[in-house]
Structure formats: structure tokens, C-alpha cells
Design a protein around this motif. Structure first.
Motif, PDB file in Angstrom:
ATOM      1  N   GLU A 132     -10.758  15.625 -10.470  1.00 20.39           N
ATOM      2  CA  GLU A 132     -10.243  16.472  -9.870  1.00 20.39           C
ATOM      3  C   GLU A 132      -8.977  16.560  -9.329  1.00 20.39           C
ATOM      4  OE1 GLU A 132     -13.210  19.097  -7.269  1.00 20.39           O
ATOM      5  OE2 GLU A 132     -13.107  17.241  -5.894  1.00 20.39           O
ATOM      6  N   ASN A 133      -8.485  15.165  -8.659  1.00 22.90           N
ATOM      7  CA  ASN A 133      -7.096  15.613  -8.047  1.00 22.90           C
ATOM      8  C   ASN A 133      -6.050  15.253  -9.175  1.00 22.90           C
ATOM      9  OD1 ASN A 133      -7.438  12.658  -9.331  1.00 22.90           O
ATOM     10  ND2 ASN A 133      -7.163  12.317  -7.558  1.00 22.90           N
ATOM     11  N   GLY A 134      -6.734  15.802 -10.636  1.00 21.17           N
ATOM     12  CA  GLY A 134      -5.298  15.396 -11.598  1.00 21.17           C
ATOM     13  C   GLY A 134      -5.505  14.274 -12.313  1.00 21.17           C
ATOM     14  N   LEU A 135      -5.863  12.780 -11.976  1.00 22.64           N
ATOM     15  CA  LEU A 135      -5.798  11.476 -12.702  1.00 22.64           C
ATOM     16  C   LEU A 135      -6.447  11.381 -14.291  1.00 22.64           C
ATOM     17  CD1 LEU A 135      -5.720   9.683  -9.796  1.00 22.64           C
ATOM     18  CD2 LEU A 135      -4.478   9.229 -11.657  1.00 22.64           C
ATOM     19  N   TRP A 136      -5.922  11.028 -15.032  1.00 21.49           N
ATOM     20  CA  TRP A 136      -6.587  11.490 -16.236  1.00 21.49           C
ATOM     21  C   TRP A 136      -6.829   9.768 -16.919  1.00 21.49           C
ATOM     22  CZ3 TRP A 136      -3.958  13.647 -21.387  1.00 21.49           C
ATOM     23  CH2 TRP A 136      -3.966  14.920 -21.263  1.00 21.49           C
ATOM     24  N   TRP A 137      -7.913   9.951 -17.704  1.00 26.64           N
ATOM     25  CA  TRP A 137      -9.001   8.672 -17.717  1.00 26.64           C
ATOM     26  C   TRP A 137      -8.999   8.763 -19.597  1.00 26.64           C
ATOM     27  CZ3 TRP A 137     -14.563   7.099 -16.859  1.00 26.64           C
ATOM     28  CH2 TRP A 137     -14.325   5.377 -17.609  1.00 26.64           C
ATOM     29  N   LYS A 138      -8.351   7.925 -20.249  1.00 25.91           N
ATOM     30  CA  LYS A 138      -8.525   7.573 -21.772  1.00 25.91           C
ATOM     31  C   LYS A 138      -9.701   6.688 -21.771  1.00 25.91           C
ATOM     32  CE  LYS A 138      -4.861  10.588 -23.518  1.00 25.91           C
ATOM     33  NZ  LYS A 138      -4.635  10.803 -24.922  1.00 25.91           N
ATOM     34  N   ILE A 139     -10.778   7.159 -22.721  1.00 24.77           N
ATOM     35  CA  ILE A 139     -11.382   5.850 -23.198  1.00 24.77           C
ATOM     36  C   ILE A 139     -11.994   6.450 -24.750  1.00 24.77           C
ATOM     37  CG2 ILE A 139     -13.312   6.398 -22.094  1.00 24.77           C
ATOM     38  CD1 ILE A 139     -15.026   3.723 -21.327  1.00 24.77           C
ATOM     39  N   GLU A 140     -11.553   4.882 -25.181  1.00 19.74           N
ATOM     40  CA  GLU A 140     -12.357   4.865 -26.662  1.00 19.74           C
ATOM     41  C   GLU A 140     -14.707   4.769 -27.159  1.00 19.74           C
ATOM     42  OE1 GLU A 140     -11.530   1.480 -28.907  1.00 19.74           O
ATOM     43  OE2 GLU A 140      -8.755   1.333 -28.082  1.00 19.74           O
ATOM     44  N   LYS A 141     -14.187   6.100 -28.095  1.00 19.47           N
ATOM     45  CA  LYS A 141     -15.444   6.277 -28.115  1.00 19.47           C
ATOM     46  C   LYS A 141     -15.508   5.766 -29.476  1.00 19.47           C
ATOM     47  CE  LYS A 141     -16.489  10.705 -29.083  1.00 19.47           C
ATOM     48  NZ  LYS A 141     -16.261  11.195 -30.196  1.00 19.47           N
ATOM     49  N   GLN A 142     -16.967   5.649 -29.933  1.00 19.75           N
ATOM     50  CA  GLN A 142     -17.775   5.404 -31.246  1.00 19.75           C
ATOM     51  C   GLN A 142     -17.421   6.851 -32.386  1.00 19.75           C
ATOM     52  OE1 GLN A 142     -17.467   3.001 -32.998  1.00 19.75           O
ATOM     53  NE2 GLN A 142     -17.322   1.744 -31.319  1.00 19.75           N
ATOM     54  N   MET A 143     -16.842   7.640 -33.074  1.00 15.33           N
ATOM     55  CA  MET A 143     -17.174   8.294 -33.872  1.00 15.33           C
ATOM     56  C   MET A 143     -18.733   8.915 -33.508  1.00 15.33           C
ATOM     57  SD  MET A 143     -15.151  10.737 -35.803  1.00 15.33           S
ATOM     58  CE  MET A 143     -15.029  11.816 -37.260  1.00 15.33           C
ATOM     59  N   HIS A 145       0.731  -0.956   0.118  1.00 17.14           N
ATOM     60  CA  HIS A 145       0.327   0.023   0.102  1.00 17.14           C
ATOM     61  C   HIS A 145       0.190   1.477   0.118  1.00 17.14           C
ATOM     62  CE1 HIS A 145      -2.407  -2.962   1.446  1.00 17.14           C
ATOM     63  NE2 HIS A 145      -3.520  -2.005   0.931  1.00 17.14           N
ATOM     64  N   PHE A 146       0.537   2.398  -0.599  1.00 20.48           N
ATOM     65  CA  PHE A 146       0.973   3.141  -1.050  1.00 20.48           C
ATOM     66  C   PHE A 146       0.221   4.683  -0.830  1.00 20.48           C
ATOM     67  CE2 PHE A 146       0.150   2.638  -5.253  1.00 20.48           C
ATOM     68  CZ  PHE A 146       0.144   3.765  -5.924  1.00 20.48           C
ATOM     69  N   LYS A 147       0.510   6.106   0.117  1.00 24.93           N
ATOM     70  CA  LYS A 147      -0.539   6.977  -1.013  1.00 24.93           C
ATOM     71  C   LYS A 147       0.723   7.840  -1.605  1.00 24.93           C
ATOM     72  CE  LYS A 147      -2.239  11.504   1.802  1.00 24.93           C
ATOM     73  NZ  LYS A 147      -1.706  12.858   2.170  1.00 24.93           N
ATOM     74  N   SER A 148      -0.212   8.402  -3.050  1.00 22.31           N
ATOM     75  CA  SER A 148       0.078   8.745  -3.889  1.00 22.31           C
ATOM     76  C   SER A 148      -0.070  10.315  -3.448  1.00 22.31           C
ATOM     77  CB  SER A 148      -0.625   8.647  -4.797  1.00 22.31           C
ATOM     78  OG  SER A 148      -1.524  10.410  -5.413  1.00 22.31           O
ATOM     79  N   LEU A 149       1.111  11.157  -3.145  1.00 27.68           N
ATOM     80  CA  LEU A 149       1.272  12.443  -3.200  1.00 27.68           C
ATOM     81  C   LEU A 149       0.911  13.550  -3.361  1.00 27.68           C
ATOM     82  CD1 LEU A 149       4.661  12.308  -1.199  1.00 27.68           C
ATOM     83  CD2 LEU A 149       2.581  11.942   0.107  1.00 27.68           C
ATOM     84  N   ASP A 150       0.573  12.965  -4.903  1.00 33.93           N
ATOM     85  CA  ASP A 150       0.058  14.055  -6.194  1.00 33.93           C
ATOM     86  C   ASP A 150      -1.181  14.070  -6.592  1.00 33.93           C
ATOM     87  OD1 ASP A 150       2.269  15.037  -8.510  1.00 33.93           O
ATOM     88  OD2 ASP A 150       3.018  13.483  -6.563  1.00 33.93           O
ATOM     89  N   TRP A 151      -2.107  12.613  -6.081  1.00 29.52           N
ATOM     90  CA  TRP A 151      -3.471  12.313  -6.213  1.00 29.52           C
ATOM     91  C   TRP A 151      -4.126  12.691  -4.883  1.00 29.52           C
ATOM     92  CZ3 TRP A 151      -0.958   8.526  -9.319  1.00 29.52           C
ATOM     93  CH2 TRP A 151      -0.832   8.494 -10.545  1.00 29.52           C
ATOM     94  N   GLU A 152      -3.301  12.315  -4.113  1.00 30.12           N
ATOM     95  CA  GLU A 152      -3.619  12.435  -2.336  1.00 30.12           C
ATOM     96  C   GLU A 152      -5.042  11.001  -2.238  1.00 30.12           C
ATOM     97  OE1 GLU A 152      -5.402  16.646  -1.855  1.00 30.12           O
ATOM     98  OE2 GLU A 152      -3.537  16.761  -1.205  1.00 30.12           O
TER      99      GLU A 152
END
Length: 345
Positions: free
Chosen positions: A311-322, A251-258
Motif C-alpha cells: 500500500e505504501n508503494g514498496l515492491w516485492w518480487k518473489i519467484e514462482k513455479q510456472m 535508524h531512519f524514516k523513509s519519506l516515501d514509504w512512511e
């Protein structure tokens, strides 16, 4: 095939840093990935004989060993004697020569002239034989440059960011052609790039170069799956990287994403950061392991994917249909413990 080896061990003092690379290639295509100005092109030019290293050795074994450069033995073969093909970024075609003449330039008097027409056909240049480089598109110029290199049967082909000057559509097309060409190529090839997709697509093995030093080396898939170092993760396209505080072995705590996370691998004391690839998040529930609340997330629509920023700065990318322009962000996302990359500084 077993007794084949390209050996490069060179040092050269440059203005910004000292180039110091040492590697051996036994088969296939090697990628050299790194930021601009890290010594990638200088490495290629040293192999080709365009630039002289300060010291070291460059040799090629194809049944017999040919030493291209050896500072101790004062050996330094001229570029013409090295049988190395070099595809420059700007293709370096002769402007006052036709396509045909450019393709034939590396052939000797004794070579079969049929080679030129074979190469014209192979690279789909029929009908362009009498044109000059200025009358060709970027893609056609690149094909002529490749045909010229392959016509004289080099042992080594060096690609210096071969797609950087092309538009996206042409890039895709020529990448496919080049992948197919390399499958049939008996010798060695090295591709220099700062484009992670190119490196992944072409290269069996990968060197990651930073400030003239090799910071990672291995099979391409393995380096992408487990980059081990922060800079390697960044160069292979990892969008989410954070400093951490270790809680216990898993286990760890992320300092950037809290946020606190669980990982499947053991966290050793040398681990200072973690990485999460933007495509690795999945919709989740509140009670899932590594569950993240998406309240106040923002979304950006791209042609083929949604980019979600939490809100904490994490990015998520997900595919979409055109044609699908509607997307509801799930209330929670999760990341599997085994998908979190453990990284050293």
C-alpha cells in the motif's frame, strides 16, 4: 600478460553535454552501463577512431605501447590501423557479399585462408557460407559479424548494445556463446549496454556513465552489492528508492514509504536516500526488525515470479513455479538491516 593496458582519457563537446571519460583497463571485459544518450557509444567510437575526441589520449599496450590518439602530439591513427573490432548494433555486414566473403573481409593477402573456415565452424555457420546477409536471421547475422571481427585477431573488441535487436530466446543463446568466446579472448573487450543483466553476466568491471561523466567505477559484483549513489542503484535495477530523514546512526524514516527502518551500517550525514532490492524482502512476523504490514497489497502474476505492491508503494518480487497460480501474501514482510542500501544523491 602483466604489461597490458588500454588507456582512455578523452573529452569531447557534444550537443547535450560534455563527454569526459578517463579509465584504464588491465584485463578482461569492461562494461559501460548507462541510460540512452549518456555518451556510451561515443566513447566506443572514439576508441575505434570513428569519431575524433576534442582532446585527450587513447593508447593500447600489449608488450609495446601503440598510441591510437593523442591530441597534444597530433597522433590520430585511422580505424584500419588500430586493430580494434567493433560490433555495431546493426552488425554492418556488407549486403552484396556472402557469409564467407564477409568473414574474410578484414584479412590481408598473406593471412591463412584456413582462418575463414575455422571461424565458420566456430560460430556454427556451416552450410550458410554462400548466403547473403538478407538471407540470414538476426542471430546468424550477429555470428557472421563476430566471426569477421575475430578472424583478423583484434587486440580490442567493442560491443555496442549487441543484443538490442534480438528476441529474448536468441538473446539468451547468444549471450552464452559470447561469454564462452570472451573466456578464450586474449585481448580487451568493452561492452556498452543499458541492460543490467548483460552488464552483470559479461563484465568483470563496470563503469556507470551519466550525462557524459563516470559516476561509478569498480568490480561488477561490488557495484551491484553497494551502489553508493541513487542513480547507480537505479541503473543496476533497484526498484525501491526513497528519500530519508536520519533519526540516528542506525535508524531512519523513509519519506516515501512512511516507515522507520534499522540498518546495520552507520548512516553518515551525506546519506540522503535508501534503496531496497525487490527480491530482498522475506516473509516475517509482526515483532521482527523492519517488519512491514502487507494489508491491502496487490499482486500481479508473471510467468516466473509474483510482483507484490504494498500500500505504501514498496515492491516485492518473489519467484514462482510456472504451474503454480495461487499465492497468499504473508501478513508481514521483513528486510534484513544489512540488505538496505545507503545512498547519496
Amino acid at each position: 600478460m602483466s604489461n597490458r593496458l588500454l588507456k582512455v582519457n578523452i573529452q569531447k563537446k557534444l550537443k547535450e553535454f560534455d563527454l569526459d571519460v578517463d579509465f584504464e583497463l588491465k584485463k578482461g571485459c569492461l562494461g559501460i552501463l548507462g541510460p540512452s544518450g549518456c555518451g556510451k557509444s561515443m566513447t566506443l567510437k572514439s576508441i575505434a577512431g570513428i569519431v575524433d575526441p576534442d582532446k585527450g589520449i587513447v593508447s593500447l599496450t600489449m608488450d609495446e605501447e601503440t598510441v591510437y590518439f593523442d591530441s597534444d602530439s597530433k597522433i590520430n591513427l585511422k580505424p584500419q590501423k588500430r586493430n580494434v573490432g567493433y560490433l555495431f548494433q546493426n552488425y554492418a555486414l556488407f549486403p552484396n557479399m556472402t557469409v564467407e566473403e564477409n568473414v574474410a573481409i578484414g584479412l590481408s593477402k598473406n593471412d591463412d585462408r584456413k582462418i575463414v573456415s575455422e571461424m565458420i565452424k566456430r560460430f556454427h555457420l556451416e552450410g550458410l557460407e554462400k548466403r547473403y546477409p538478407r538471407q540470414l536471421s538476426g542471430g546468424q547475422q550477429q555470428r557472421v559479424a563476430l566471426a569477421r571481427i575475430l578472424a583478423y585477431g583484434p587486440d580490442v573488441i567493442l560491443f555496442d548494445e549487441p543484443f538490442s535487436a534480438l528476441d529474448t530466446y536468441l538473446k539468451e543463446q547468444l549471450r552464452i556463446e559470447l561469454v564462452n568466446m570472451l573466456k578464450d579472448f586474449y585481448g580487451f573487450s568493452i561492452l556498452v549496454t543499458h541492460d543490467r543483466d548483460e552488464a552483470f553476466q559479461f563484465c568483470d568491471e563496470l563503469l556507470i556513465l551519466d550525462q557524459g561523466k563516470i559516476i561509478a567505477r569498480g568490480e561488477t559484483h561490488e557495484i551491484f552489492e553497494d551502489p553508493k549513489k541513487v542513480e547507480v542503484a537505479r541503473l543496476t535495477g533497484c526498484k525501491n528508492i526513497s528519500k530519508i530523514e536520519i533519526i540516528d546512526e542506525h535508524h531512519f524514516k523513509s519519506l516515501d514509504w512512511e516507515t522507520t527502518f534499522e540498518v546495520s551500517k552507520k548512516i553518515t550525514p551525506n546519506i540522503t536516500h535508501v534503496g531496497i532490492r525487490a527480491h530482498d524482502f522475506k516473509p516475517g512476523e509482526k515483532d521482527d526488525v523492519n517488519s512491514i504490514n502487507t494489508t491491502n497489497a496487490t499482486k500481479l502474476e508473471m510467468p516466473f515470479e509474483w510482483e507484490i505492491t504494498l500500500e505504501n508503494g514498496l515492491w516485492w518480487k518473489i519467484e514462482k513455479q510456472m504451474h503454480n497460480h495461487d499465492f497468499e501474501i504473508p501478513k508481514y514482510l521483513k528486510i534484513n538491516p544489512e540488505d538496505i542500501l545507503l545512498l547519496e544523491e
